[in-house]
Design a protein around this motif. Structure first.
Motif, PDB file in Angstrom:
ATOM      1  N   PHE A 221      11.781  11.775  -3.880  1.00 38.12           N
ATOM      2  CA  PHE A 221      12.540  10.571  -4.217  1.00 38.12           C
ATOM      3  C   PHE A 221      11.776   9.313  -3.817  1.00 38.12           C
ATOM      4  N   VAL A 222      11.001   9.400  -2.731  1.00 35.87           N
ATOM      5  CA  VAL A 222      10.146   8.276  -2.356  1.00 35.87           C
ATOM      6  C   VAL A 222       9.069   8.045  -3.411  1.00 35.87           C
ATOM      7  N   VAL A 223       8.493   9.129  -3.924  1.00 41.00           N
ATOM      8  CA  VAL A 223       7.443   9.021  -4.941  1.00 41.00           C
ATOM      9  C   VAL A 223       7.988   8.372  -6.204  1.00 41.00           C
ATOM     10  N   VAL A 224       9.142   8.854  -6.668  1.00 36.79           N
ATOM     11  CA  VAL A 224       9.739   8.288  -7.885  1.00 36.79           C
ATOM     12  C   VAL A 224      10.158   6.834  -7.644  1.00 36.79           C
ATOM     13  N   GLY A 225      10.681   6.554  -6.460  1.00 31.16           N
ATOM     14  CA  GLY A 225      11.074   5.184  -6.159  1.00 31.16           C
ATOM     15  C   GLY A 225       9.889   4.223  -6.186  1.00 31.16           C
ATOM     16  N   ILE A 226       8.760   4.640  -5.642  1.00 30.80           N
ATOM     17  CA  ILE A 226       7.567   3.794  -5.687  1.00 30.80           C
ATOM     18  C   ILE A 226       7.117   3.580  -7.125  1.00 30.80           C
ATOM     19  N   ALA A 227       7.182   4.629  -7.941  1.00 31.80           N
ATOM     20  CA  ALA A 227       6.785   4.504  -9.347  1.00 31.80           C
ATOM     21  C   ALA A 227       7.686   3.515 -10.088  1.00 31.80           C
ATOM     22  N   LEU A 228       8.988   3.592  -9.844  1.00 29.60           N
ATOM     23  CA  LEU A 228       9.911   2.654 -10.496  1.00 29.60           C
ATOM     24  C   LEU A 228       9.688   1.230  -9.991  1.00 29.60           C
TER      25      LEU A 228
ATOM     26  N   THR B 208      15.822  -4.296 -16.707  1.00 30.75           N
ATOM     27  CA  THR B 208      16.731  -3.989 -15.599  1.00 30.75           C
ATOM     28  C   THR B 208      17.642  -2.830 -15.939  1.00 30.75           C
ATOM     29  N   LEU B 209      18.112  -2.776 -17.192  1.00 35.26           N
ATOM     30  CA  LEU B 209      19.003  -1.697 -17.605  1.00 35.26           C
ATOM     31  C   LEU B 209      18.300  -0.342 -17.562  1.00 35.26           C
ATOM     32  N   THR B 210      17.066  -0.271 -18.083  1.00 33.25           N
ATOM     33  CA  THR B 210      16.354   1.012 -18.074  1.00 33.25           C
ATOM     34  C   THR B 210      16.022   1.456 -16.646  1.00 33.25           C
ATOM     35  N   LEU B 211      15.643   0.506 -15.795  1.00 32.47           N
ATOM     36  CA  LEU B 211      15.371   0.865 -14.402  1.00 32.47           C
ATOM     37  C   LEU B 211      16.650   1.288 -13.689  1.00 32.47           C
ATOM     38  N   LEU B 212      17.765   0.662 -14.041  1.00 29.94           N
ATOM     39  CA  LEU B 212      19.040   1.062 -13.450  1.00 29.94           C
ATOM     40  C   LEU B 212      19.417   2.475 -13.870  1.00 29.94           C
ATOM     41  N   LEU B 213      19.179   2.814 -15.134  1.00 30.87           N
ATOM     42  CA  LEU B 213      19.462   4.180 -15.595  1.00 30.87           C
ATOM     43  C   LEU B 213      18.564   5.190 -14.886  1.00 30.87           C
ATOM     44  N   ASN B 214      17.306   4.826 -14.677  1.00 30.39           N
ATOM     45  CA  ASN B 214      16.416   5.712 -13.919  1.00 30.39           C
ATOM     46  C   ASN B 214      16.894   5.881 -12.490  1.00 30.39           C
TER      47      ASN B 214
ATOM     48  N   ALA C 180      21.651  10.929  -9.005  1.00 30.27           N
ATOM     49  CA  ALA C 180      22.353  12.154  -9.400  1.00 30.27           C
ATOM     50  C   ALA C 180      21.545  13.394  -9.026  1.00 30.27           C
ATOM     51  N   THR C 181      20.237  13.331  -9.195  1.00 31.52           N
ATOM     52  CA  THR C 181      19.382  14.462  -8.818  1.00 31.52           C
ATOM     53  C   THR C 181      19.436  14.714  -7.322  1.00 31.52           C
TER      54      THR C 181
ATOM     55  N   ILE D 172      12.278  12.023 -19.863  1.00 32.00           N
ATOM     56  CA  ILE D 172      13.265  11.075 -20.383  1.00 32.00           C
ATOM     57  C   ILE D 172      12.603   9.743 -20.738  1.00 32.00           C
ATOM     58  N   ASN D 173      11.755   9.243 -19.872  1.00 30.63           N
ATOM     59  CA  ASN D 173      11.082   7.977 -20.171  1.00 30.63           C
ATOM     60  C   ASN D 173      10.068   8.137 -21.295  1.00 30.63           C
ATOM     61  N   GLY D 174       9.429   9.308 -21.402  1.00 28.62           N
ATOM     62  CA  GLY D 174       8.539   9.543 -22.528  1.00 28.62           C
ATOM     63  C   GLY D 174       9.284   9.577 -23.850  1.00 28.62           C
ATOM     64  N   LEU D 175      10.467  10.211 -23.872  1.00 25.92           N
ATOM     65  CA  LEU D 175      11.286  10.210 -25.087  1.00 25.92           C
ATOM     66  C   LEU D 175      11.756   8.803 -25.435  1.00 25.92           C
ATOM     67  N   LEU D 176      12.089   8.009 -24.407  1.00 20.99           N
ATOM     68  CA  LEU D 176      12.492   6.627 -24.665  1.00 20.99           C
ATOM     69  C   LEU D 176      11.344   5.839 -25.284  1.00 20.99           C
TER      70      LEU D 176
END
Length: 550
Positions: A368-375, A496-502, A508-509, A526-530
């Motif tokens: 979650f830290v890794v994904v948070g840094i990426a976002l 902001t909306l896309t980052l909020l959805l991420n 949830a995960t 999910i982001n690749g499909l977007l």
């Protein structure tokens, strides 16, 4: 001259919109929104000054004059840095001397009108900064009518000397051959000057540990007042505010004489350094020496990407806004270094992160830290006007692109590839810097770079599509296209909306307790499909550029 001053003031403040009924309501609405947005911060500033005076009154401390002179010095220092971009814009970016010089006006009148407009703007800033201190000083110190009159006159003359120094500096630098007229020299100089001033202020006002709060306040205000004395002539104003009776009036008279002297010097220098080079046609020889760029043969897409790069880098307003949030990285590093020096190593974020990396709690929350840094990195890349003003920055020249015998999708793709190329280079540098601070593995940092790139690409394509459908082509300065553009706000909302959805998906995960591999895969998928969906939609929707009226 009064008419010229009024016209210059109306043009500088944008008040001409108030004369048009169709745009009056929108202009007033924007002004009201800006004032309401700034009201909380300014209210806190006023309350802070009031509490400082209240603290002195509650403890019966005779330091009212010290606070007042310190605020006067601080206002002068702030105006000194605010005046450089204002005067540079008024004197050298207006490009109206060719219209004004043939009029039956003396060159000194033209220069005085331009400086008068800058003086009004600086006076507003001076009143915002210094008037609250003067008000609370009159309420708590009860200085008398003579001192209040001196304080009001010092407020009225407060911008004069910093304004003269800024004007002389601008005219001197502009007349340096080769670099004086370069927009990049000015923008980088202003940015580095502001950073250096902030760093110098923090280092200079570091008086070391103080046992008593009173000693700390006294030391800080004395240091600020000492910095204000560096401005030649301002010491008389500070003495006029602090000394009573005839001595204070004498210093007030000396301050007025210093202001008059600086004004005479400025008008004399302006005649030589500002008006005379324009009359003589300075810069004609430099324009004659310019040579045409060599012709390079290549594909249209490659040529178009190279054209976007040239158009972006030649205008500092566009380029600096394209940097976006990445500009905060060196600022944060500078502030961190200063804090570490001031606290003698007590503030050591890097060391604390290195210790926390081996803790069991961080090991469990590592994905979650890794994904948070990426976002977070993706937010830095999308919080700019690079994509959201890509069409708007071309302005009326957009008709050239509309008439090219190429599909609108090719233009869209060229702007998108250029934007991603620029953001990717900045993102990679930021990842390298962050890797020196946050102790993660190579695999984690590669995933951070990949996910942030996909999110930036998706948000950038959305912003580019918004600007393609409704570009802002009616502007006089590129700042209006890259900053005062509704498309930038719309793109920021979509980002902001896309980052909020991420973020919601990440939360949830975490609640479901899914494994790290599932988290990494689903965020990337999910982001690749977007991204794919936005590009597919843009291929057809970008044809709306053909219906845009230029």
């Amino acid at each position: 001259m009064i008419t010229l001053l009024r016209l210059q003031l109306v043009a500088s403040l944008g008040l001409n919109y108030l004369l048009q009924p169709g745009k009056r309501g929108r202009k007033l609405g924007v002004l009201l929104f800006v004032l309401l947005s700034m009201a909380p911060a300014y209210t806190g500033f006023v309350v802070l000054i009031g509490r400082a005076y209240g603290f002195l009154a509650a403890h019966n401390l005779p330091f009212y004059d010290l606070v007042l002179t310190g605020m006067h010095a601080l206002a002068q220092i702030m105006i000194l840095f605010l005046g450089i971009p204002i005067l540079y814009a008024a004197l050298f970016q207006a490009n109206d001397l060719s219209i004004l010089l043939p009029l039956p006006l003396r060159p000194a009148h033209i220069l005085a009108a331009k400086l008068g407009v800058a003086y009004v703007l600086e006076l507003i800033a001076a009143a915002i900064l210094f008037a609250p201190a003067l008000f609370f000083h009159a309420h708590y110190a009860r200085p008398g009518a003579v001192m209040l009159g001196s304080g009001a006159l010092c407020l009225l003359l407060l911008p004069a000397i910093p304004l003269a120094l800024c004007a002389l500096l601008c005219m001197a630098v502009v007349n340096v051959p080769g670099i004086g007229r370069s927009k990049w020299v000015w923008h980088l100089g202003m940015m580095l000057g502001a950073l250096g001033a902030a760093a110098g202020m923090m280092m200079f006002t570091n008086s070391g540990p103080q046992v008593d709060l009173l000693d700390l306040v006294q030391a800080k205000m004395q240091q600020v007042a000492q910095m204000g004395r560096w401005i030649p002539g301002s010491v008389f104003a500070m003495r006029a505010l602090a000394l009573p009776g005839a001595e204070g009036l004498l210093n007030l008279a000396l301050y007025g004489a210093a202001v008059v002297g600086w004004g005479v010097l400025l008008l004399a220098a302006g005649e030589r350094l500002y008006i005379r080079p324009v009359v003589r046609g300075s810069g004609v020889a430099a324009r004659r020496r310019r040579r045409a760029d060599p012709l390079h043969a290549g594909s249209f897409l490659t040529t178009y990407v190279r054209k976007e790069l040239a158009c972006t880098l030649k205008d500092p307003a566009v380029a600096m806004n394209a940097v976006g949030g990445y500009l905060s990285v060196p600022i944060l590093l500078l502030m961190y270094t200063i804090l570490k020096i001031q606290t003698k190593g007590q503030v050591d974020v890097v060391g604390q992160l290195a210790q926390a990396a081996h803790s069991p709690l961080l090991q469990r929350a590592l994905p979650f830290v890794v994904v948070g840094i990426a976002l977070g990195l993706s937010f830095l890349g999308t919080s700019s006007s690079l994509f959201a003003a890509s069409y708007s920055k071309d302005g009326r020249r957009l008709w050239l692109e509309k008439t090219l015998p190429v599909p609108a999708w090719t233009l869209f793709l060229g702007k998108f590839l250029f934007g991603m190329g620029l953001v990717t280079s900045l993102n990679a540098v930021t990842v390298v810097v962050a890797a020196r601070v946050v102790p993660l593995g190579v695999g984690e940092w590669l995933y951070i770079l990949l996910l942030s790139e996909v999110v930036i690409a998706a948000n950038g394509a959305i912003a580019l599509l918004i600007d393609c459908r409704r570009p802002k082509v009616d502007w006089k300065d590129t700042v209006q296209a890259v900053k005062q553009n509704v498309n930038v706000l719309l793109a920021f909302g979509a980002t902001t909306l896309t980052l909020l959805l991420n973020g919601m998906l990440l939360a949830a995960t975490y609640r479901l307790g899914l494994p790290a591999s599932t988290l990494y895969a689903q965020l990337l998928a999910i982001n690749g499909l977007l991204l794919a969906a936005v590009l597919v939609a843009a291929r057809s929707l970008c044809r709306g550029l053909e219906r845009v009226s230029v």
